[in-house]
Each structure stands twice: as structure tokens, then as C-alpha cells.
Design a protein around this motif. Structure first.
Motif, short mmCIF file in Angstrom:
data_model
loop_
_atom_site.label_atom_id
_atom_site.label_comp_id
_atom_site.label_asym_id
_atom_site.label_seq_id
_atom_site.Cartn_x
_atom_site.Cartn_y
_atom_site.Cartn_z
N LYS A 183 0.85 -1.20 0.00
CA LYS A 183 0.00 0.00 0.00
C LYS A 183 0.88 1.25 0.00
CE LYS A 183 -4.11 -1.89 2.09
NZ LYS A 183 -4.81 -2.26 3.29
N LYS A 185 0.56 5.80 0.29
CA LYS A 185 -0.34 6.86 0.74
C LYS A 185 -0.69 7.80 -0.40
CE LYS A 185 0.69 7.04 5.64
NZ LYS A 185 1.79 7.29 6.54
N LYS A 188 -4.39 12.40 0.31
CA LYS A 188 -5.09 12.65 1.58
C LYS A 188 -4.44 11.91 2.74
CE LYS A 188 -9.46 13.10 -0.90
NZ LYS A 188 -10.55 12.26 -1.41
N GLU A 190 -4.28 8.69 2.88
CA GLU A 190 -4.94 7.38 3.08
C GLU A 190 -4.08 6.29 2.45
OE1 GLU A 190 -9.35 9.41 2.35
OE2 GLU A 190 -8.28 8.41 0.72
N GLU A 191 -4.09 5.13 3.08
CA GLU A 191 -3.35 3.99 2.54
C GLU A 191 -4.17 3.32 1.42
OE1 GLU A 191 -0.81 1.62 4.68
OE2 GLU A 191 0.11 3.59 4.95
N VAL A 192 -3.56 3.23 0.24
CA VAL A 192 -4.26 2.63 -0.91
C VAL A 192 -3.34 1.58 -1.53
CG1 VAL A 192 -5.35 3.10 -3.15
CG2 VAL A 192 -5.31 4.88 -1.39
#
Length: 596
Positions: A183, A185, A188, A190-192
Motif C-alpha cells: 500500500k 499513501k 489525503k 490514506e493507505e491505498v
């Protein structure tokens, strides 16, 4: 068009009309039956292909079967693409595919049998008036003959065919199914999960640290598999060398170019001419660094947007109108056919549930071409419309002016007509805009096409050439060697303003094109030929247009290089690449002016 409609809800004016190909399912079934009975006829020619009249009769029947099979196949697949979940047309597509295989098998004896004749007999057949319409087919058979093996050897080669797919299949499985990325970041925080699809989105982020993290994560993942992927790529190169030796070619490169009858010089000229133009690429990198306002320009900054978000809202009707206006330099005859395509349901316009994604132009000889789009109201979709209609009109004019056997043009030529339309559209938009922001947006779009299609694909082409030559000289393609060759090419292509991050040395490991060897150069030659045509058309007008339309009407009636040469683009010289580079230089100058 906000909500996605079911296929049954799509209004008629937004759909293509496949009834122009087959009135209904009954008509398709009837033609399918015809082909099945005609296939039984073919066998009677076996063992009889030594005199002109039998050969002519056999070729005539082969063309008749082949044309019908193609039409059945294209229709079934286009119906399938309207809604991929519809089982009726999945089944029809399978049925048509099986028929294509049967046709191939039933007619497979024709070439070997004719080629078993002596050179003297073959030359005599070429000169026989009765076979005049098949003269080019016979000449091409004679040209190929030196690389055709004995019957027993050919049977063995056919069996090897299945094994030869292994490197590509293994790489595909590893790359698409087994490789999992960590993943990262997003903007924002957020972990994606990183995926192939999201990778480019991350690289297009305005946040440099997001780009950097995605880039480093991507290549660290590949680096863990470097021994496996190097073995796979090396096995692919070994397979190519086996085929080149078995079929008596001097090298893999020459074997790959032989089908299109293209000299090795076309390939090396491309690399040399692009090397000569690299100072322009370095200037573009310097400008990129300035526009991005970064202290250092890194490899992960290549896709970062250079201008503020610029929304161009273009409806389908506006896109049609603009494309038509931009193609006026091609003359009224061209515009009339284009309008006919717009007015007579050649195009399937919008997305619907289950519809195949992307865009293409396709069709079968004897009916007009069709275009599948998934139109969104933006700049990209307008360029896609121009691009696909370029293919469609190339096919239309080829089919109108050539017999079935010689209407199909090569891949080497295919991208020229589509890219030329894009070049004319871009020229039109740039001349018309008064907004500096819009102009910068358009220039960036066009410059990146040059960078990715000409410079990057040529770098790939050079990488393939180097690794094949090393393997042919007996060197082992270790991960270290592949990475060094690839890294050094990046340093050469991007220049001193670019920090060539060490991670980029692993990029070779994720390029699927390397398993379809010596193919990518066609993107660069096609783009250069189209840019050269566009320049001639805009500079000279009517004489250049006539030459270009002659090119579109030629189909596959001669070798690609000869067709282009007659139209005024000689790819056996570096001239078209140099013309394309002069356009690149002009665009760069305009960007630098705006950036002051």
C-alpha cells in the motif's frame, strides 16, 4: 450521459447499425452454412496445385471463403462487444472463432504445396496472364520461400509453437496475477493498494512525495522478482534466436522485419535520428523542471501535470464538429466520407452496461467500417474520435480501391492515418485558442505524446536491439546486465537536468511489449510518418493531400515502405523522423515562450 444505460435502453441514434453487415441472425446462419459447405470444396485442390488454372480456381475459392469467414467473425464479435455479459453473443463469438480455425486448417496446404514447385515453375506462374490478379501473392511466396523448411521440419516447428508461448504466458501470469504491490499513501494520506492501473494515477499526482513513494514501491516489488523475470525475458530472447537460426535469418532483428519487407536501416535510422534530437528532449526536461518548480527533476516527475487542472467540456456533437473542421485540409472528398460515417450509424458512441471498454475501428471487406467508442465529454475523447475515424477512413478507402486480397494494410501503416488526424486536430486547436492556459494544456498534451510515442518507444526499441545482440554474441542476460543496459539508456535519453533514479533500472521488468519482440518501433515510425504527412499537407496543400489520399487508397497492394515512399514519406531515410523533430522543436519553442 451520467447514468450507465442497459444495452436495450440505448437510443438507436447512439448505436452502430450492424444490420448493414447482416440483416438478422437468419442471414448470419445462412452464410455460416455456406462457408461450411465451401470448406469441403477446398480439399479437391489438394495435390493439384501445379498448373495456373487450378491455382486460380483455388485462390478464388479461398478468397470467397476467407471474406465470408471474416464477416461472420467481425459481426459476432461486435455484437458480443455491445454487451459482454450477453450469453447469446458469447456463444456466437465462440462459434465464429471455431470457424476461423477450421478455415485456417482447411486452407493450410495451399502455400506449402505451391512452394514445393521449382523456382523455375514459380517464376513461370508469376508471368502467367491468367494469374495476373494474384501476381503479388505469388511473388511474396517466392520471397518467403528461402525461410520455409521441409514438410517434416515445418510440422516440428508447428509443435514447438505451443512451447514458444511459454515466456510470454509466464510473464503475464507473474505480472498480472501473482505480483502484489504494497500500500502507498495518496494525497489525503490514506493507505491505498498500489496496482498497475493506479500506478499512472499516482505518477500524475500533484504531490511529489506521493509520486516518489509509488515509484519506489513499484520498482522495489519488481526488484524482489528480478531473477525470475530476467530468466523469463532471457528465455524469450533464446526462443527468438532459435527461430532465426532455424529459418536461416542473419539475426532476430532481420527476421522480425522480414514479414513487412523492411530493411534493418529503417530501424537503425530511427534510433540514430532520435539520438540526434536528444538535445531537444534535454531542453524539454529543463522546461519541465522549471514549470513544476522543483529543485530536482526525478524519473517519477515525468507524468506530473505541468498546468493547473484545465477542464475542457466537449459534447459528442461539438467533438464531431471540431474534428470535421480540423480535417478540412484533407479536402472535400475525405470530409464527405467522414460525414457519411457520422450520419449513417457507423459509430457506437457511449458506454453502456457490459460494453467493451476502450475504442477501436473494425469492419469486414464489403461493408463500411465501424467504430466503437466510450465517449466522455472531454479532450481525450475528442482525440479518440479523430484517431478512430482516421483508421475507419483508411479502411474505407482501401476497401473501395483494392480487391479483397490487397485491401488489408499492415500494422506498420495502420497508426499513420489515425495519428495524422490527431496531428491536424491539434494544429487546428492550437491555432484557434486565445487562452494561454488552454494553449499550455494542449501543448503539454502534444509534447507528452511525442515523448512517450517517439522518444520512449525508440528507447525500448534500442534496449531490445542491444539485449538481442548481446545474447546472439553468447552473453548471458543476467538481471544485472539488463538493469545496467536499461539504466544507461535512461541517462542517455533524459540528460543532465534529470536525476535518473537508480530504481528505474528495473523498469524493463514490467514492460509486456518486450515479449512481442521488435514491435514497439512501429509506434515511433508511425507517429513520425504521420507528423511528416501533416507538415507536408499544411505546408503544401493540394499536391500533398493527393499523395496522402493515394496512400490511404493503397491498402496492402505493395510493401509498406514503397506505399509511404510514393506518398512522399521515405522511411528508408531519417528524413521523416527529422521532420517530426522539427515539429517537436516548434512546439517546445511555443511552450518556452508561454513559460516566460
Amino acid at each position: 450521459m451520467n447514468q450507465v444505460l442497459k444495452r436495450s435502453e440505448v437510443p438507436a441514434e447512439h448505436r452502430w447499425n450492424l444490420e448493414d453487415m447482416f440483416k438478422n441472425q437468419e442471414a448470419w446462419n445462412k452464410e455460416f452454412q455456406e462457408v461450411q459447405s465451401e470448406l469441403k470444396e477446398v480439399a479437391r485442390f489438394q495435390g493439384k496445385l501445379s498448373d495456373a488454372s487450378a491455382i486460380k480456381e483455388c485462390f478464388d475459392l479461398e478468397d470467397q471463403i476467407s471474406q465470408k469467414t471474416e464477416r461472420l467473425y467481425v459481426y459476432a464479435n461486435m455484437k458480443h462487444h455491445e454487451d459482454m455479459a450477453d450469453p447469446t453473443y458469447q456463444a456466437l463469438s465462440d462459434k465464429a472463432t471455431k470457424l476461423s480455425v477450421q478455415t485456417g486448417e482447411a486452407t493450410s496446404f495451399i502455400s506449402p504445396e505451391i512452394l514445393s514447385l521449382s523456382d523455375e515453375q514459380l517464376q513461370k506462374l508469376v508471368k502467367t496472364p491468367e494469374l495476373s490478379s494474384y501476381k503479388r501473392t505469388l511473388e511474396e511466396m517466392i520471397r518467403q520461400k528461402q525461410h520455409v523448411l521441409s514438410k517434416a521440419e515445418e510440422a516440428l516447428m508447428a509443435q514447438v509453437g505451443n512451447m514458444s508461448q511459454a515466456p510470454s504466458t509466464i510473464f503475464g501470469m507473474l505480472n498480472n496475477a501473482d505480483l502484489k504491490f504494497p500500500k502507498v499513501k495518496n494525497e489525503k494520506g490514506e493507505e491505498v493498494e498500489l496496482t498497475h492501473g493506479r500506478y499512472i494515477q499516482f505518477l500524475e499526482s500533484r504531490n511529489q512525495s506521493v509520486r516518489k513513494q509509488a515509484f519506489e514501491t513499484m520498482y522495489a516489488t519488481y526488484a524482489k522478482q528480478k531473477n525470475t523475470i530476467a530468466s523469463t525475458l532471457s528465455a524469450n530472447v533464446t526462443k527468438n534466436i532459435f527461430y532465426a537460426k532455424a529459418r536461416k535469418y542473419p539475426s532476430v532483428l532481420e527476421m522480425s522485419l522480414f514479414g513487412d519487407n523492411i530493411d534493418k536501416e529503417v530501424y537503425t535510422n530511427l534510433i540514430d535520428a532520435v539520438h540526434e534530437a536528444l538535445p531537444l528532449m534535454y531542453r524539454y526536461m529543463e522546461l519541465r523542471k522549471k514549470l513544476l518548480k522543483v529543485n530536482e527533476l526525478h524519473m517519477y516527475d515525468l507524468f506530473a501535470p505541468l498546468v493547473e487542472e484545465f477542464d475542457m467540456d466537449i459534447t459528442y456533437d461539438q467533438a464531431k464538429q471540431t474534428v470535421k473542421e480540423s480535417l478540412k485540409p484533407l479536402g472535400q472528398d475525405y470530409l464527405n466520407v467522414l460525414q457519411r460515417g457520422f450520419d449513417n450509424s457507423w459509430i457506437d458512441i457511449y458506454e453502456n452496461e457490459g460494453k467493451r471498454n476502450g475504442a477501436y475501428s473494425w469492419g469486414a471487406y464489403g461493408t463500411h467500417p465501424y467504430v466503437l467508442l466510450n465517449h466522455k465529454d472531454n479532450l481525450n475523447s475528442m482525440f479518440t474520435l479523430a484517431h478512430e475515424m482516421g483508421h475507419a477512413l483508411h479502411s474505407y478507402l482501401s476497401d473501395e480501391n483494392q480487391p479483397y486480397r490487397y485491401a488489408q494494410y499492415t500494422i506498420f501503416l495502420a497508426e499513420v492515418a489515425s495519428t495524422l488526424n490527431e496531428a491536424l486536430l491539434m494544429d487546428y486547436l492550437l491555432k484557434r485558442t486565445t487562452d494561454p492556459k488552454e494553449k499550455m494544456y494542449l501543448l503539454t498534451y502534444y509534447m507528452d505524446q511525442f515523448r512517450t510515442t517517439v522518444f520512449r518507444q525508440t528507447m525500448f526499441a534500442e534496449f531490445e536491439k542491444i539485449i538481442h545482440e548481446k545474447a546472439e554474441q553468447g552473453e548471458s542476460l543476467t538481471p544485472q546486465l539488463l538493469s545496467k543496459v536499461y539504466y544507461d539508456l535512461n541517462v542517455l535519453y533524459y540528460g543532465k537536468d534529470m536525476i535518473v533514479d537508480q530504481d528505474i533500472e528495473m523498469e524493463w521488468a514490467r514492460i509486456p511489449h518486450f515479449y512481442n519482440s521488435f514491435y514497439v518501433y512501429k509506434y515511433a515510425t508511425g507517429f513520425s510518418a504521420a507528423t511528416s504527412f501533416a507538415k507536408q499537407i499544411l505546408d503544401e496543400g493540394a499536391p500533398a493531400v493527393d499523395r496522402y489520399l493515394g496512400f490511404l487508397k493503397s491498402g496492402g497492394s505493395d510493401y509498406s515502405i514503397n506505399i509511404l515512399k510514393r506518398a512522399g514519406v521515405d522511411m528508408s531515410t531519417p528524413e521523416p523522423i527529422k521532420q517530426a523533430m522539427s515539429v517537436f522543436k516548434d512546439l517546445l519553442g511555443q511552450m518556452e515562450e508561454l513559460a516566460k
